[in-house]
Design a protein around this motif. Structure first.
Motif, mmCIF file in Angstrom:
data_model
loop_
_atom_site.group_PDB
_atom_site.id
_atom_site.type_symbol
_atom_site.label_atom_id
_atom_site.label_comp_id
_atom_site.label_asym_id
_atom_site.label_seq_id
_atom_site.Cartn_x
_atom_site.Cartn_y
_atom_site.Cartn_z
ATOM 1 N N ASP A 3 0.843 -1.195 0.000
ATOM 2 C CA ASP A 3 0.000 0.000 0.000
ATOM 3 C C ASP A 3 0.879 1.246 0.000
ATOM 4 O O ASP A 3 1.836 1.340 0.767
ATOM 5 C CB ASP A 3 -0.855 0.027 1.283
ATOM 6 N N HIS A 4 0.541 2.180 -0.853
ATOM 7 C CA HIS A 4 1.248 3.460 -0.846
ATOM 8 C C HIS A 4 0.300 4.533 -1.367
ATOM 9 O O HIS A 4 -0.788 4.231 -1.861
ATOM 10 C CB HIS A 4 2.533 3.402 -1.672
ATOM 11 N N GLN A 5 0.699 5.768 -1.238
ATOM 12 C CA GLN A 5 -0.123 6.876 -1.712
ATOM 13 C C GLN A 5 0.782 8.052 -2.067
ATOM 14 O O GLN A 5 1.923 8.120 -1.607
ATOM 15 C CB GLN A 5 -1.158 7.290 -0.659
ATOM 16 N N HIS A 6 0.289 8.932 -2.907
ATOM 17 C CA HIS A 6 1.061 10.107 -3.304
ATOM 18 C C HIS A 6 0.105 11.178 -3.802
ATOM 19 O O HIS A 6 -0.984 10.870 -4.295
ATOM 20 C CB HIS A 6 2.093 9.741 -4.370
ATOM 21 N N PRO A 7 0.533 12.447 -3.684
ATOM 22 C CA PRO A 7 -0.372 13.539 -4.082
ATOM 23 C C PRO A 7 -0.754 13.543 -5.569
ATOM 24 O O PRO A 7 -1.912 13.836 -5.882
ATOM 25 C CB PRO A 7 0.400 14.802 -3.695
ATOM 26 N N ALA A 65 -2.260 12.539 -9.080
ATOM 27 C CA ALA A 65 -3.123 11.512 -9.660
ATOM 28 C C ALA A 65 -2.263 10.591 -10.527
ATOM 29 O O ALA A 65 -1.208 10.997 -11.021
ATOM 30 C CB ALA A 65 -4.202 12.162 -10.513
ATOM 31 N N GLU A 66 -2.734 9.346 -10.681
ATOM 32 C CA GLU A 66 -1.914 8.341 -11.375
ATOM 33 C C GLU A 66 -2.773 7.514 -12.327
ATOM 34 O O GLU A 66 -3.844 7.062 -11.961
ATOM 35 C CB GLU A 66 -1.278 7.429 -10.324
ATOM 36 N N VAL A 67 -2.257 7.342 -13.518
ATOM 37 C CA VAL A 67 -2.888 6.465 -14.507
ATOM 38 C C VAL A 67 -1.936 5.307 -14.777
ATOM 39 O O VAL A 67 -0.765 5.536 -15.102
ATOM 40 C CB VAL A 67 -3.146 7.222 -15.824
ATOM 41 N N TYR A 68 -2.408 4.094 -14.591
ATOM 42 C CA TYR A 68 -1.633 2.911 -14.982
ATOM 43 C C TYR A 68 -2.153 2.389 -16.305
ATOM 44 O O TYR A 68 -3.373 2.272 -16.488
ATOM 45 C CB TYR A 68 -1.819 1.772 -13.973
ATOM 46 N N VAL A 69 -1.252 2.058 -17.201
ATOM 47 C CA VAL A 69 -1.596 1.251 -18.370
ATOM 48 C C VAL A 69 -0.984 -0.123 -18.103
ATOM 49 O O VAL A 69 0.236 -0.265 -17.984
ATOM 50 C CB VAL A 69 -1.054 1.870 -19.672
ATOM 51 N N VAL A 95 -4.957 5.404 -1.206
ATOM 52 C CA VAL A 95 -4.059 4.288 -0.871
ATOM 53 C C VAL A 95 -4.282 3.182 -1.905
ATOM 54 O O VAL A 95 -5.427 2.819 -2.183
ATOM 55 C CB VAL A 95 -4.347 3.770 0.548
ATOM 56 N N HIS A 96 -3.191 2.670 -2.480
ATOM 57 C CA HIS A 96 -3.347 1.646 -3.513
ATOM 58 C C HIS A 96 -2.191 0.660 -3.484
ATOM 59 O O HIS A 96 -1.127 0.941 -2.914
ATOM 60 C CB HIS A 96 -3.492 2.288 -4.899
ATOM 61 N N ALA A 97 -2.428 -0.498 -4.081
ATOM 62 C CA ALA A 97 -1.422 -1.562 -4.117
ATOM 63 C C ALA A 97 -1.634 -2.380 -5.386
ATOM 64 O O ALA A 97 -2.668 -2.259 -6.049
ATOM 65 C CB ALA A 97 -1.561 -2.454 -2.885
HETATM 66 FE FE LIG Z 1 1.256 4.716 -7.135
#
Ligand SMILES: [Fe+2]
Length: 196
Positions: free
Chosen positions: A133-137, A139-143, A173-175
């Protein structure tokens, strides 16, 4: 002028990161609009010898059989991979994670193209490894380029599949975790410009 592989990667990601109108589409638009102007090139670092990088080749091979634009993205990342500044997150409590993953900025403050307005990076994880689990300010797009599962907060794990997209709003929070095969994913961070 950009390196051809880098431009192919950007174009491929832009055509893959199609979201319905909303926060995710806005973040993707922010990234790919910024990238219309190339940044300066950075000298590649010495080649990395991290053992986990042996999973790159099977991951690229798997992605090259993926749907849509995925093989084009995979070929571009494979061409760039030897010159990328691979690093890993230190995690003394989880040596299997520390040794079982590698990240690299492709574009960003430490990337092959130096810029601080957006970041594009790649993550590789060995089979069976979970990215904590982690987080950051930003926004994030995963391909997503392989099999593997993603989770937000305490939600259920889900499997986007090759060519699938994941959008992480700021600070959520995402993993992610690999199954029986290596996990390969490209991530795009869209920092919100500071109001100055
Ligand atoms: Fe991330």
């Amino acid at each position: 002028m950009r390196n051809t592989d880098l431009q192919t990667l950007i174009d491929g990601l832009a055509s893959a990161a199609l979201f319905p109108p909303g926060e995710a589409a806005d973040a993707a638009a922010h990234v790919f609009t910024a990238l219309k102007s190339p940044g300066p090139a950075n000298a590649p670092p010495p080649p990395s010898n991290m053992p986990v990088l042996r999973y790159l080749e099977p991951a690229f091979e798997d992605a090259s059989a993926g749907p849509g634009i995925v093989p084009v993205i995979a070929t571009a990342v494979a061409a760039l991979a030897p010159a990328l500044p691979w690093y890993r997150r230190a995690d003394a409590a989880r040596p299997e994670f520390e040794n079982g993953h590698a990240n690299a900025q492709i574009i960003g403050p430490n990337g092959l193209e130096v810029r601080d307005d957006v970041v594009i990076g790649v993550s590789l994880m060995a089979p069976g490894i979970q990215y904590p689990d982690h987080q950051h300010p930003p926004a994030e797009v995963y391909v997503v380029m392989s099999d593997g599962e993603w989770r937000q907060e305490d939600g259920p794990w889900h499997r986007p599949g090759r060519g699938g997209l994941v959008f992480n709003p700021p600070n959520i929070v995402h993993a992610m975790r690999a199954g029986d095969t290596p996990l390969l994913a490209i991530w795009c961070l869209a920092p919100v410009p500071s109001p100055d």
